[in-house]
Structures are given as C-alpha cells and as structure tokens.
Design an enzyme around this catalytic site. Sequence first.
Site, short mmCIF file in Angstrom:
data_model
loop_
_atom_site.label_atom_id
_atom_site.label_comp_id
_atom_site.label_asym_id
_atom_site.label_seq_id
_atom_site.Cartn_x
_atom_site.Cartn_y
_atom_site.Cartn_z
N THR A 57 45.01 -46.34 -8.61
CA THR A 57 44.61 -47.05 -7.40
C THR A 57 45.84 -47.65 -6.71
O THR A 57 46.92 -47.74 -7.31
CB THR A 57 43.64 -48.18 -7.75
OG1 THR A 57 44.34 -49.12 -8.59
CG2 THR A 57 42.41 -47.66 -8.47
N PRO A 58 45.70 -48.08 -5.46
CA PRO A 58 46.83 -48.77 -4.80
C PRO A 58 47.32 -49.98 -5.59
O PRO A 58 48.53 -50.25 -5.63
CB PRO A 58 46.23 -49.18 -3.45
CG PRO A 58 45.19 -48.13 -3.18
CD PRO A 58 44.59 -47.83 -4.53
N ASP A 92 33.51 -56.58 0.82
CA ASP A 92 34.81 -56.93 0.25
C ASP A 92 35.17 -58.33 0.68
O ASP A 92 34.80 -58.77 1.77
CB ASP A 92 35.89 -55.94 0.71
CG ASP A 92 37.09 -55.91 -0.23
OD1 ASP A 92 37.16 -54.99 -1.07
OD2 ASP A 92 37.94 -56.81 -0.13
N ARG A 122 51.74 -52.22 -9.03
CA ARG A 122 52.25 -52.79 -10.27
C ARG A 122 53.30 -51.89 -10.90
O ARG A 122 54.30 -52.37 -11.43
CB ARG A 122 51.09 -53.01 -11.26
CG ARG A 122 49.98 -53.94 -10.79
CD ARG A 122 50.41 -55.40 -10.71
NE ARG A 122 51.23 -55.71 -9.55
CZ ARG A 122 50.75 -55.82 -8.30
NH1 ARG A 122 49.48 -55.63 -8.05
NH2 ARG A 122 51.56 -56.12 -7.31
N ARG A 134 44.62 -57.04 -23.46
CA ARG A 134 43.63 -57.18 -22.38
C ARG A 134 42.40 -57.95 -22.87
O ARG A 134 41.28 -57.58 -22.58
CB ARG A 134 43.19 -55.80 -21.86
CG ARG A 134 44.28 -54.93 -21.27
CD ARG A 134 44.84 -55.51 -19.98
NE ARG A 134 45.74 -54.57 -19.31
CZ ARG A 134 47.01 -54.36 -19.61
NH1 ARG A 134 47.56 -55.03 -20.62
NH2 ARG A 134 47.74 -53.50 -18.94
N LYS A 159 34.33 -56.81 -19.64
CA LYS A 159 33.83 -55.45 -19.45
C LYS A 159 32.84 -55.04 -20.55
O LYS A 159 31.90 -54.28 -20.28
CB LYS A 159 35.00 -54.47 -19.36
CG LYS A 159 35.84 -54.64 -18.10
CD LYS A 159 35.00 -54.48 -16.82
CE LYS A 159 35.87 -54.53 -15.57
NZ LYS A 159 35.09 -54.31 -14.32
N TYR A 213 39.96 -59.36 -20.10
CA TYR A 213 39.41 -58.22 -19.36
C TYR A 213 38.38 -57.48 -20.20
O TYR A 213 37.26 -57.22 -19.73
CB TYR A 213 40.56 -57.29 -18.95
CG TYR A 213 40.13 -56.07 -18.18
CD1 TYR A 213 39.81 -56.17 -16.83
CD2 TYR A 213 40.06 -54.82 -18.79
CE1 TYR A 213 39.43 -55.06 -16.10
CE2 TYR A 213 39.67 -53.70 -18.07
CZ TYR A 213 39.36 -53.82 -16.74
OH TYR A 213 38.98 -52.71 -16.03
N GLY A 256 40.81 -48.74 -3.25
CA GLY A 256 40.70 -48.19 -4.59
C GLY A 256 39.41 -47.43 -4.86
O GLY A 256 38.93 -46.67 -4.02
N ASP A 261 32.67 -63.04 -0.91
CA ASP A 261 33.04 -62.94 -2.32
C ASP A 261 31.76 -62.89 -3.15
O ASP A 261 30.86 -63.72 -2.96
CB ASP A 261 33.88 -64.17 -2.71
CG ASP A 261 34.56 -64.02 -4.05
OD1 ASP A 261 33.94 -63.47 -4.99
OD2 ASP A 261 35.71 -64.48 -4.19
#
Length: 255
Positions: A190-191, A37, A196, A152, A159, A155, A17, A63
């Site tokens: 993104t992938p 990652d 989704r 959201r 953010k 989220y 991504g 992580d």
Amino acid sequence: MFRLDDKITLVTGAGSGIGESIAKLFGQSGAFVGVIDRDQSSAEATSKSIRESGGKSEAFHFDVCNAKACNDLAESLQERFGRIDILVNNAGIGHVGTLLDTEAEDLDRMYDVNVKGIFNMTKAVLMDMVGCGKGNIINLASIGGVVAVRDRLAYCTTKFAVVGFTKCIALDHASEGIRCNCICPGRVETPFVKARLAEYPDPEKAYQDMASTQALGRMAKPEEIASAALYLASDESSFVTGTPFLIDGGWSAGK
C-alpha cells in the site's frame, strides 16, 4: 459473475490503499459505493474516481471511532435507499512493538480504531439488515489475526479480536439472513507501506525482508485483496460465512 448491480455498499478507510481498491472495484461492479474516510480529500478523490469511471458513489468524512457519526450515516442511507446491502469494515491502524515497547495508551488507540470502529459501524447497520432479512459484512483483519507476528503485539491483539468478532456476528445472525466474513491479508504494498519502506537506509533490502515472510516471495497488491472482497460481497459466495479468508501469499502455509 461477481456483480454487485444496485447494491448499496459502504467501505470504511476507502481513501487509500486496500479500501480505495475495494471501493473502486465495487463501483466498477455496479454498486453504489459510500466512501468513508477520516481524510476528507482522500474520500472525495476516491469517490470522484468512481464516478468518472461511470460508477455511483458519494464521499463521507468521519472517523469510525465516532459512534454517533456511524449511526447518523446509517440512518441517512436507510431513509434514502431503504437498505444497506454490504458493509466493508476496512479502516484500521498499525503499531510496532513487543509488550515491553507498548504502552496501555497504544493498545487503547489500536482497540478504538481496529475493534471498536468495526463494532460501531456494524452496530449502526445490523438492525436494519436484520429487518431486511439480508446483509453482508466484510471485515479486514490480518494474517496477524491468525498467527502471531513478531513485534506486533498490540496489532495482533486487535486483529485476533476482529476474527472473533466476525465469527460471532456470523453465528448469531445467520438465521436472520446475515453473512459476515473477514479477509486476512499478508503484507500488502500500500502507499503507507511504500512510505515506510522509503525511510529505511536500503528500501529494496527492507522490501525483500518483508516480502520473504510470504512463500510467494512478494507482497500483495491492494487490487488482489479487493478481488477477494468482491467475491465475498457477491452472491457467488452465498454459502460462505464466519470465515477468515487468508490472502497471505503462503505466509501461514508452514504454521
């Protein structure tokens, strides 16, 4: 312009991504790129791609919720290179739901990755950046850190925290040569997002519904967000700090 020759850079969540695009663009721009990652194969694939394109890179698998792993990597690179010039805190996760759909455990997990992960990585490198008298930190926030996004809650809560964290780092450490900005993308193709969308009965309609929140009528490409990161990482942005950089296709224009 916008070169990063011989800069020592770290990009978290760089296995796919936006993070992958940032890491590859930094590599093309002359930087050594530490690709971080939690998925080892993805990190190694991004790093290999950078090297095969003539760049300098190494993959690191951990992580960002693990503060010790963040500190260990920072110490290792300090011993090896004597400095870390640029940190891009890109790793993050999402969650769909209103308050009524969100459990405390959901918020805790979102906070651990989206806020504490940035805290861990920034704390790991900041002291040495201060010691060098320079450093550049770029956090990936979201349009959901500037305006509310329906369904959201968790989220957006995290953010908004990233935007506040960015401003505080910028203000507290400007006199020590540290710059800190954040990028606030709208929806990005993104992938993960593509996967989704494929789950909807009508993926094309789902795309259009999501894209319609942006005035330009489409989602961003990861490469468009990477270009903004390159500008903020470069010396050409030397007077920019504490700024939420909106790359949202006009989402917030009418807010």
